[in-house]
Design an enzyme around this catalytic site. Structure first.
Site, PDB file in Angstrom:
ATOM      1  N   ASN A   1       0.777  -1.171  -0.112  1.00  0.00           N
ATOM      2  CA  ASN A   1      -0.041  -0.078  -0.162  1.00  0.00           C
ATOM      3  C   ASN A   1       0.850   1.331   0.047  1.00  0.00           C
ATOM      4  O   ASN A   1       0.416   2.171   0.186  1.00  0.00           O
ATOM      5  CB  ASN A   1      -1.054  -0.009   1.078  1.00  0.00           C
ATOM      6  CG  ASN A   1      -0.071  -0.189   2.532  1.00  0.00           C
ATOM      7  OD1 ASN A   1       0.799   0.010   2.597  1.00  0.00           O
ATOM      8  ND2 ASN A   1      -1.038  -0.090   3.634  1.00  0.00           N
TER       9      ASN A   1
ATOM     10  N   GLU B   1       1.477   4.944   7.340  1.00  0.00           N
ATOM     11  CA  GLU B   1       0.433   4.299   6.351  1.00  0.00           C
ATOM     12  C   GLU B   1      -0.090   5.343   5.369  1.00  0.00           C
ATOM     13  O   GLU B   1       0.116   6.524   5.644  1.00  0.00           O
ATOM     14  CB  GLU B   1      -0.469   3.428   7.040  1.00  0.00           C
ATOM     15  CG  GLU B   1       0.025   2.407   8.234  1.00  0.00           C
ATOM     16  CD  GLU B   1       0.195   1.127   7.440  1.00  0.00           C
ATOM     17  OE1 GLU B   1       0.218   1.091   6.195  1.00  0.00           O
ATOM     18  OE2 GLU B   1       0.470   0.189   8.221  1.00  0.00           O
TER      19      GLU B   1
END
Ligand code: PGA
Length: 281
Positions: free
Chosen positions: A174, A181
């Site tokens: 990702n 993140e």
């Protein structure tokens, strides 16, 4: 899009080196990551291990300290085994080397084999003979109690050692770097974070099921990572191709945290053919 691609390419000079292809920055242009596409992952690992060995040897000869930023994950296993091999063949005095790992899970018991400290002890610190007291991790126990304090303490410790000479990085599917993140702002510093569902899913096999994977971690931020003097990001395999495209070619976007490192003054991205497959010729 085509215009952007041409612009991007025009800042780069392609060079051939053995079986590796290298794109280098022309002097005076905006920093662009250099990309090294190797025939195999092992070749890329040997290349970065050789660079680290050279850095350690040069500092040791000069009586200078070296500060390494280290990463965990499957990608790093080959890097550390290549480095251990280099150090066995050409030993270097490691007494002035200090290391800082990117991250650690919260909620694991000390010595848990799935902790990143255990990973590092197994793959690098033990076999290479790094002094454990010079190998630092963000303090997960303190972070569980006082998250802000743990982040500040780690940041201050890195600063006290003069900053990171070289930071190793993997990349998540990702686009995460360390546990920064998607959505992480560029200015984020060391802090406690909830783990992204993809990240927990990727870790599930080693924890014996998703329900056993920690929900939080403490991670170095993009701020400290970007401050490292050299960044070396490695990615291998088809599963990383889209993340590498987002990191290097698509518009810079916090949706792909790795793209926020793109304009670093000394970023080298080491890939195998599969990880580079979405980048075009
Ligand atoms: P991997 O993880 O090396 O196990 O693919 C990389 C990362 O998630 O940063």
């Amino acid at each position: 899009l085509e215009f952007r691609r041409v612009l991007f390419r025009s800042a780069l000079v392609r060079r051939s080196r053995g079986s590796s292809l290298r794109w280098m920055q022309e002097p005076g242009s905006t920093p662009v990551p250099s990309r090294v596409v190797s025939a195999t992952a092992a070749e890329a690992c040997a290349r970065v291990a050789g660079e680290i060995h050279g850095l350690l040897a040069a500092s040791a000869r000069a009586g200078e300290p070296t500060v390494l930023g280290l990463a965990t994950g499957g990608t790093m296993v080959g890097v550390y085994s290549a480095l251990v091999e280099r150090l066995a063949g050409e030993p270097v005095d490691l007494s002035r080397v200090t290391t800082f790992n990117l991250d650690e899970y919260l909620g694991l018991a000390e010595g848990d084999p799935r902790s990143f400290r255990s990973f590092m002890a197994e793959h690098l610190f033990g076999p290479a003979g790094f002094a454990p007291e010079r190998c630092h991790f963000p303090d997960a126990a303190l972070a569980a109690e006082q998250s802000g304090l743990a982040g500040e303490a780690y940041q201050a410790l890195i600063a006290r050692h003069g900053g990171l000479d070289l930071q190793l990085l993997g990349i998540g599917r990702n686009g995460h770097v360390a546990f920064n993140e998607p959505g992480t702002p560029e200015a984020a510093s060391t802090r406690v974070v909830p783990l992204h569902e993809h990240t927990r899913a990727d870790a599930a096999p080693s924890f014996g099921g998703l329900e056993h994977v920690p929900t939080h971690a403490i991670t170095m931020g993009l701020l400290e990572i970007r401050a490292a003097r050299r960044l070396r990001l490695l990615a291998f395999g088809e599963a990383k191709a889209a993340a590498i495209h987002a990191a290097l070619v698509a518009p810079v976007d916090p949706a792909c945290p790795a793209s926020l490192l793109r304009n670093h003054a000394d970023l080298e991205v080491l890939l195998d053919g599969a990880a580079a497959s979405a980048l075009g010729a």
